[in-house]
Design a protein around this motif. Structure first.
Motif, PDB file in Angstrom:
ATOM      1  N   ASN A 231       0.468  36.571 -50.025  1.00 21.95           N
ATOM      2  CA  ASN A 231       0.023  36.777 -51.403  1.00 21.95           C
ATOM      3  C   ASN A 231       1.057  36.270 -52.404  1.00 21.95           C
ATOM      4  O   ASN A 231       0.905  36.458 -53.608  1.00 21.95           O
ATOM      5  N   GLU A 232       2.103  35.642 -51.873  1.00 21.49           N
ATOM      6  CA  GLU A 232       3.144  35.138 -52.756  1.00 21.49           C
ATOM      7  C   GLU A 232       2.716  33.808 -53.375  1.00 21.49           C
ATOM      8  O   GLU A 232       1.933  33.056 -52.816  1.00 21.49           O
ATOM      9  N   ASN A 233       3.251  33.518 -54.542  1.00 19.93           N
ATOM     10  CA  ASN A 233       3.020  32.261 -55.240  1.00 19.93           C
ATOM     11  C   ASN A 233       1.548  32.012 -55.535  1.00 19.93           C
ATOM     12  O   ASN A 233       1.128  30.875 -55.737  1.00 19.93           O
ATOM     13  N   LEU A 234       0.745  33.079 -55.554  1.00 27.21           N
ATOM     14  CA  LEU A 234      -0.664  32.977 -55.905  1.00 27.21           C
ATOM     15  C   LEU A 234      -1.381  31.899 -55.094  1.00 27.21           C
ATOM     16  O   LEU A 234      -2.033  30.992 -55.633  1.00 27.21           O
ATOM     17  N   VAL A 235      -1.243  31.993 -53.776  1.00 33.40           N
ATOM     18  CA  VAL A 235      -1.919  31.086 -52.849  1.00 33.40           C
ATOM     19  C   VAL A 235      -2.735  31.929 -51.878  1.00 33.40           C
ATOM     20  O   VAL A 235      -2.241  32.916 -51.331  1.00 33.40           O
ATOM     21  N   ARG A 236      -3.990  31.528 -51.674  1.00 41.00           N
ATOM     22  CA  ARG A 236      -4.836  32.276 -50.754  1.00 41.00           C
ATOM     23  C   ARG A 236      -5.872  31.344 -50.128  1.00 41.00           C
ATOM     24  O   ARG A 236      -6.408  30.469 -50.813  1.00 41.00           O
ATOM     25  N   ILE A 237      -6.145  31.524 -48.847  1.00 42.41           N
ATOM     26  CA  ILE A 237      -7.186  30.751 -48.180  1.00 42.41           C
ATOM     27  C   ILE A 237      -8.449  31.595 -48.081  1.00 42.41           C
ATOM     28  O   ILE A 237      -8.412  32.735 -47.636  1.00 42.41           O
ATOM     29  N   VAL A 238      -9.564  31.017 -48.527  1.00 37.63           N
ATOM     30  CA  VAL A 238     -10.854  31.684 -48.389  1.00 37.63           C
ATOM     31  C   VAL A 238     -11.790  30.779 -47.604  1.00 37.63           C
ATOM     32  O   VAL A 238     -11.651  29.549 -47.600  1.00 37.63           O
ATOM     33  N   TYR A 239     -12.741  31.410 -46.944  1.00 41.06           N
ATOM     34  CA  TYR A 239     -13.709  30.697 -46.122  1.00 41.06           C
ATOM     35  C   TYR A 239     -15.103  31.037 -46.617  1.00 41.06           C
ATOM     36  O   TYR A 239     -15.406  32.201 -46.893  1.00 41.06           O
ATOM     37  N   GLY A 240     -15.954  30.029 -46.724  1.00 43.05           N
ATOM     38  CA  GLY A 240     -17.313  30.235 -47.175  1.00 43.05           C
ATOM     39  C   GLY A 240     -18.318  29.770 -46.136  1.00 43.05           C
ATOM     40  O   GLY A 240     -18.147  28.713 -45.518  1.00 43.05           O
TER      41      GLY A 240
END
Length: 251
Positions: A231-240
């Motif tokens: 959750n650091e540096n405002l990076v996140r992987i999402v899957y759709g």
């Protein structure tokens, strides 16, 4: 260094050994279940780790990478694996075709930066590249530009996106939900399951990589963090995944 995973071989610069782990061991993109009818877009292909992993399963892969030295290594890795169903595009994915933008060379974190970018590249849109049923996107914040056009999304069945910045992290999943996608994020349980499955599948390849890089040991000692879980540096992987009854266009 040359890493192996089953039939796949990939040349990775020493400082980027963790790329092998992220894609082949942690399986950051393993939710993208590719089949032999899929046309896949690898947006932000870097040196080709995801491209190489899915090319033998897919009908075709279009790999887009703007950074010149990474693109050369991407091309070399595609040739190393004798892949004939990969199209290589040395441009930056954007909301319009034919612009000149500047890229700041931060290696795997390279991004469009008009103020400090030192490399000028042409832009390209997803729509001009084709119609894709599976999309993997890691373009360091430019995803907000790509989503300014939406026609390409009508053909997508599965997608995985590394989101950058609070705005993208909030807005893009909401937008995808409104377009008929169910959204999920990788959990620690998913990571453990992926790693166990991928290690057991090719244990010798994993042991060879670990002997050289000690990435698992570094992760356990918190020297390295898996981007999908950070959750650091405002990076996140999402899957759709497109909901079956949602309105969509079939390729």
């Amino acid at each position: 260094m040359i890493f192996s995973y089953g039939k796949s071989r990939i040349e990775i610069p020493d400082e980027y050994g963790y790329v092998y782990y992220a894609t082949f061991i942690a399986g950051e993109w393993d939710f993208l279940r590719v089949n032999n009818n899929d046309v896949v877009l690898d947006a932000g292909a870097f040196i080709g780790d995801f491209t190489i992993k899915v090319a033998r399963k897919a009908k075709e892969v279009v790999a887009v990478e703007p950074l010149p030295w990474a693109f050369k290594l991407l091309k070399r890795n595609v040739e190393l694996n004798e892949l004939k169903n990969v199209v290589l595009v040395n441009k930056a994915l954007y909301f319009t075709d034919g612009l000149k933008v500047k890229i700041r060379d931060n290696g795997v974190g390279s991004r469009v930066d008009e103020k400090e970018g030192e490399i000028e590249v042409d832009t390209v849109t997803i729509d001009s590249l084709g119609k894709f049923s599976v999309v993997k996107m890691d373009i360091e914040g430019a995803e907000s530009e790509v989503f300014k056009r939406e026609e390409w999304l009508n053909y997508v069945r599965l997608l995985g996106i590394e989101l950058h910045g609070e705005g993208n992290i909030v807005r893009i999943p909401r937008y995808l939900t409104s377009k008929g996608f169910s959204i999920k994020e990788m959990t620690k349980t998913d990571l453990i399951k992926n790693a166990i499955r991928n290690i057991v599948t090719h244990p010798l390849d994993f042991l060879k990589a670990e002997t050289r890089t000690k990435t698992i040991m570094r992760t356990m000692s918190r020297e390295y963090k898996v981007p999908a879980l950070s959750n650091e540096n405002l990076v996140r992987i999402v899957y759709g995944k497109r909901i079956v009854n949602a309105r969509s266009t079939v390729i």
